[in-house]
Write a protein that holds these residues in place. Structure first.
Motif, PDB file in Angstrom:
ATOM      1  N   PHE A 232      87.223   2.915 103.232  1.00  0.00           N
ATOM      2  CA  PHE A 232      86.169   2.307 104.051  1.00  0.00           C
ATOM      3  C   PHE A 232      86.599   0.923 104.538  1.00  0.00           C
ATOM      4  CE2 PHE A 232      82.202  -0.378 103.857  1.00  0.00           C
ATOM      5  CZ  PHE A 232      81.740  -0.026 105.111  1.00  0.00           C
ATOM      6  N   PHE A 233      87.141   0.121 103.636  1.00  0.00           N
ATOM      7  CA  PHE A 233      87.613  -1.218 104.016  1.00  0.00           C
ATOM      8  C   PHE A 233      88.771  -1.132 105.003  1.00  0.00           C
ATOM      9  CE2 PHE A 233      90.723  -4.626 103.168  1.00  0.00           C
ATOM     10  CZ  PHE A 233      89.980  -5.708 103.626  1.00  0.00           C
ATOM     11  N   VAL A 234      89.733  -0.253 104.719  1.00  0.00           N
ATOM     12  CA  VAL A 234      90.878  -0.090 105.624  1.00  0.00           C
ATOM     13  C   VAL A 234      90.414   0.400 106.982  1.00  0.00           C
ATOM     14  CG1 VAL A 234      93.028   1.177 106.001  1.00  0.00           C
ATOM     15  CG2 VAL A 234      92.494   0.278 103.739  1.00  0.00           C
ATOM     16  N   GLY A 235      89.410   1.266 106.998  1.00  0.00           N
ATOM     17  CA  GLY A 235      88.874   1.756 108.272  1.00  0.00           C
ATOM     18  C   GLY A 235      88.261   0.636 109.098  1.00  0.00           C
ATOM     19  N   ILE A 236      87.543  -0.268 108.457  1.00  0.00           N
ATOM     20  CA  ILE A 236      86.923  -1.384 109.178  1.00  0.00           C
ATOM     21  C   ILE A 236      87.977  -2.277 109.809  1.00  0.00           C
ATOM     22  CG2 ILE A 236      85.617  -3.529 108.868  1.00  0.00           C
ATOM     23  CD1 ILE A 236      83.835  -2.105 106.928  1.00  0.00           C
ATOM     24  N   ILE A 237      88.969  -2.695 109.021  1.00  0.00           N
ATOM     25  CA  ILE A 237      89.976  -3.597 109.574  1.00  0.00           C
ATOM     26  C   ILE A 237      90.852  -2.884 110.606  1.00  0.00           C
ATOM     27  CG2 ILE A 237      89.979  -5.033 107.505  1.00  0.00           C
ATOM     28  CD1 ILE A 237      92.589  -3.735 106.654  1.00  0.00           C
ATOM     29  N   SER A 238      91.007  -1.571 110.469  1.00  0.00           N
ATOM     30  CA  SER A 238      91.800  -0.822 111.452  1.00  0.00           C
ATOM     31  C   SER A 238      91.066  -0.719 112.785  1.00  0.00           C
ATOM     32  CB  SER A 238      92.128   0.572 110.920  1.00  0.00           C
ATOM     33  OG  SER A 238      92.913   0.505 109.755  1.00  0.00           O
ATOM     34  N   VAL A 239      89.757  -0.516 112.741  1.00  0.00           N
ATOM     35  CA  VAL A 239      88.969  -0.462 113.977  1.00  0.00           C
ATOM     36  C   VAL A 239      89.027  -1.811 114.694  1.00  0.00           C
ATOM     37  CG1 VAL A 239      86.631  -0.280 114.906  1.00  0.00           C
ATOM     38  CG2 VAL A 239      87.444   1.391 113.242  1.00  0.00           C
ATOM     39  N   ILE A 240      88.853  -2.885 113.945  1.00  0.00           N
ATOM     40  CA  ILE A 240      88.915  -4.217 114.546  1.00  0.00           C
ATOM     41  C   ILE A 240      90.301  -4.478 115.125  1.00  0.00           C
ATOM     42  CG2 ILE A 240      88.775  -6.692 114.062  1.00  0.00           C
ATOM     43  CD1 ILE A 240      86.663  -6.049 111.957  1.00  0.00           C
TER      44      ILE A 240
END
Length: 312
Positions: A232-240
């Motif tokens: 979930f955390f990796v997904g957030i920073i990847s989207v940004i």
């Protein structure tokens, strides 16, 4: 009444003692923490918060003399933005990039983290090798990719026996851009996911083994659910990171590429508008919209996380 009794019965003394204890507690426990945190807070405020506030302000004004003179124009820049066909095309390119970039990063980084979580000889060497792209200069790696993806003498076409214009064909240039970005981005994500894997208790695997969970079942029912907070955390920073794509476009294609319109992102448009066309206020409006988009996407991810993220 003796002097001792007068001092004991003094109602001010307990209040004074409580204040002294609070001061001592703050000095001993909280003051060192504040001293350590304040420099970081000041740096974040100066390099992130202040520029963000300035960008929000410049989106509503028309500046002259390098920002020394500003005239309030309200939503004029945003009205122009919403009627700008190029902006909507750039927004579409950005979303297309994110849709391709994020799943690939998550899948490949997770796969590599699973491989590097094994207890084999020399595993630290492999971890270093996979992390190297993360710390390599983007300009240097871009020069290597330009040679590899060249249509006439590129190594990729030679190996595949094809004649594809990886950086000049509108049909494949986006995939080439995503490929190079994934290669340069998986290092950090892999390390984060690897830390998440190593945080899973061994006793859970031992209990799962007793229940017959081996191989893929162990990954499906133990590893993956407990890894969801990290993903979930990796997904957030990847989207940004995906919405802020710039370096790959600038270094691989440049400003005069024939396929620039097919991959031009919002951040690249902001750069050209602000620093090449000298329209900082319109550029501020562009980047402010990106800020709002990222806030909405992050809020949406948090909302959806309640359905698939599991915490111990």
């Amino acid at each position: 009444m003796s002097l001792a009794n007068i001092e004991t019965d003094d109602p001010i003394k307990p209040i004074f003692n409580r204040k002294q204890r609070k001061i001592s507690k703050f000095r001993d426990h909280y003051l060192p923490a504040y001293i350590l945190v304040i420099p970081t807070v000041l740096l974040v405020a100066f390099f992130y918060v202040l520029p963000t506030l300035m960008s929000l302000f410049y989106g509503f004004v028309e500046s002259e003399n390098f920002g020394l003179k500003n005239k309030w124009v309200g939503l004029k820049n945003y009205e122009r933005l919403f009627h700008d066909k190029e902006f909507w095309a750039n927004l579409g390119n950005t979303f297309q990039y994110v849709i391709l970039f994020v799943p690939l990063v998550l899948i490949i980084a997770t796969f590599l983290a699973l491989l590097l979580n094994q207890k084999i000889k020399g595993i630290s060497v492999f971890r270093t090798i996979y992390f190297l792209p993360q710390i390599t200069l983007p300009a240097a790696t871009a020069l290597v990719w330009v040679v590899l993806l060249n249509r006439d003498y590129g190594l990729l076409n030679k190996m595949l026996g094809t004649d594809i214009g990886w950086l000049s064909d509108p049909k494949v240039v986006m995939f080439s851009l995503v490929l190079t970005a994934v290669w340069g981005s998986i290092g950090l994500k892999m390390v984060i996911i690897l830390a998440g894997l190593q945080g899973i208790s061994v006793t859970l695997y031992e209990a799962g083994l007793l229940e017959g969970a081996t191989g893929f079942k162990k990954f499906r029912y133990i590893t993956l659910p407990l890894l969801t907070p990290t993903l979930f955390f990796v997904g957030i920073i990847s989207v940004i990171e995906g919405t802020q794509v710039f370096e790959g476009i600038y270094f691989l294609l440049g400003r005069n590429s024939v396929v620039l319109e097919d991959v031009r992102s919002i951040v690249f448009s902001y750069f050209i508008t602000t620093y090449r066309q000298n329209e900082p206020n319109y550029g501020a409006a562009i980047i402010n919209i990106l800020l709002i988009i990222n806030l909405l996407l992050t809020a949406l991810q948090f909302r959806l996380s309640k359905k698939w993220v599991f915490y111990e």
